[in-house]
Design an enzyme around this catalytic site. Structure first.
Site, PDB file in Angstrom:
ATOM      1  N   GLY A 156       0.796  -1.219  -0.090  1.00  0.00           N
ATOM      2  CA  GLY A 156       0.036  -0.073  -0.054  1.00  0.00           C
ATOM      3  C   GLY A 156       0.863   1.360  -0.090  1.00  0.00           C
ATOM      4  O   GLY A 156       0.563   2.132  -0.590  1.00  0.00           O
ATOM      5  N   ASP A 157       1.841   1.300   0.745  1.00  0.00           N
ATOM      6  CA  ASP A 157       2.827   2.172   0.802  1.00  0.00           C
ATOM      7  C   ASP A 157       3.441   2.517  -0.569  1.00  0.00           C
ATOM      8  O   ASP A 157       3.529   3.817  -1.120  1.00  0.00           O
ATOM      9  CB  ASP A 157       4.025   2.091   1.771  1.00  0.00           C
ATOM     10  CG  ASP A 157       3.468   1.696   3.307  1.00  0.00           C
ATOM     11  OD1 ASP A 157       2.424   2.036   3.360  1.00  0.00           O
ATOM     12  OD2 ASP A 157       4.125   1.294   4.115  1.00  0.00           O
TER      13      ASP A 157
END
Ligand code: 26A
Length: 348
Positions: A298-299
């Site tokens: 997600g990052d």
């Protein structure tokens, strides 16, 4: 301190060292952890870091969600494009973080606290799940005084866009608000990640104070659900929640807010303020046996997406860049990117 230069994207959050290991249900049970979660360490979790290191062959990897995002954006953008702020100690863990950011050429301006340890995040991998337990340490001491130091504030003033990890609401909401106001006053994009379900649940007030300043809000399906529940929206459909986020009241009327919700292997959902239709973008396919671990995916998505926004690309292209970088990160151990560097090529 290096000579002042105009960095395009300025990021703020909690620098952490990930202590990551493959675990099992017994380990999760021992510390009362859910298989897929992110929490702040309490008294009962104190032993987990040593346990992971001594009994589970843990690896030490540079982490901190928005620092992963900043490294990701810098991985894509031209040299000297991204600068990252947060608090660390003066110890061997900080040295590992320095090495990792140097590898991608990310500029960091850390608030160094000699009395505190660099923050640690115990990451327990079970299958495709990851459970994260964080002791913020020095990251918890970040303050507005650091942000307002003339040499740091000039980086803020000269940046073209801002990215804040929602995890920082547990640390220093006033610093977040300074960036929010700067963005709106100068009509620069402000990007916020919801970070984890516990942020909309337990840090609702500071989160909501910043909401009018979000130009882009990024989350995954569980964070979207937590937002809906904690804000009494009564919505369970991801597209409807994205729409609700996009249409919250907004300070800077010159930019329409965009809400981006990722859903693992399901399509990425994008809602634009005032627009009825919600867009969906299928993710880049990856073979099961190529999935190393999804910690930091997600990052990485947020890093690729933010790089696209900084480069002035279309929404579709920025999402494509996010998905491209997430796919690369999934093939690496922890929130890391492959070297030698790969170059982004549009999918279509
Ligand atoms: C305040 N908390 C809980 C946190 C974090 C965090 N980064 C900042 N603040 N808890 C976990 N992380 C980071 O999330 C990354 C994966 O998305 C971990 O360090 C990990 O690298």
């Amino acid at each position: 301190m290096a000579a002042t230069k105009d960095y395009r994207l300025l990021c703020l959050e909690n620098p952490l060292l990930d202590i990551q290991a493959v675990g099992d249900d017994a380990l999760l049970a021992k510390y009362g952890l859910k298989a897929n979660d992110a929490i702040l360490a309490e008294e009962k979790h104190q032993g987990i870091f040593e346990d992971l290191l001594n009994n589970y062959d843990a690896k030490l990897i540079a982490g901190g969600a928005a620092q992963n995002t900043a490294r990701g954006a810098q991985y894509i953008l031209a040299p000297n494009s991204v600068v990252y702020l947060g608090g660390v100690g003066d110890d061997k863990y900080a040295a590992i973080l320095h090495d990792a950011v140097k590898q991608v050429g990310l500029r960091v301006e850390y608030r160094v606290d000699p009395k505190e340890q660099t923050g640690r995040c115990g990451v327990v991998i079970t299958g495709h799940n990851r459970s994260m337990c964080t002791e913020l340490g020095a990251a918890n001491h970040y303050d507005v005084e650091h942000l307002k130091k003339p040499e740091v504030w000039s980086l803020v003033e000269n940046a073209e866009a801002y990215y804040v990890g929602g995890y920082h609401f547990t640390v220093c909401p006033p610093a977040i608000m300074e960036l929010c106001k700067q963005a709106a006053a100068r009509n620069k994009p402000f990007i916020l990640s919801l970070s984890a379900p516990f942020i909309p649940q337990f840090f609702k007030d500071p989160l909501d104070a910043s909401a009018p300043y979000w130009d882009y809000v990024i989350g995954n399906e569980t964070e979207a659900a937590a937002y809906s529940e904690s804000h009494g929206l009564g919505l369970t459909d991801v597209k409807e929640i994205a729409k609700a986020l996009a249409n919250l009241p907004k300070e800077n009327a010159q930019r329409k807010r965009v809400a981006i919700i990722t859903q693992g292997t399901l399509p990425t959902v994008v809602a634009v303020q005032g627009e009825e239709a919600v867009q969906e973008f299928p993710v880049h396919a990856i073979a099961q046996d190529e999935i190393y671990d999804t910690n930091g995916a997600g990052d990485a998505f947020a890093g690729g997406f933010s790089a696209g926004i900084v480069e002035g690309r279309s929404l579709a292209e920025a999402v494509d860049m996010g998905q491209w970088l997430a796919r690369l990160s999934i093939k690496e151990l922890g929130p890391s990117y492959p070297f030698p560097k790969q170059t982004y090529q549009p999918t279509q």
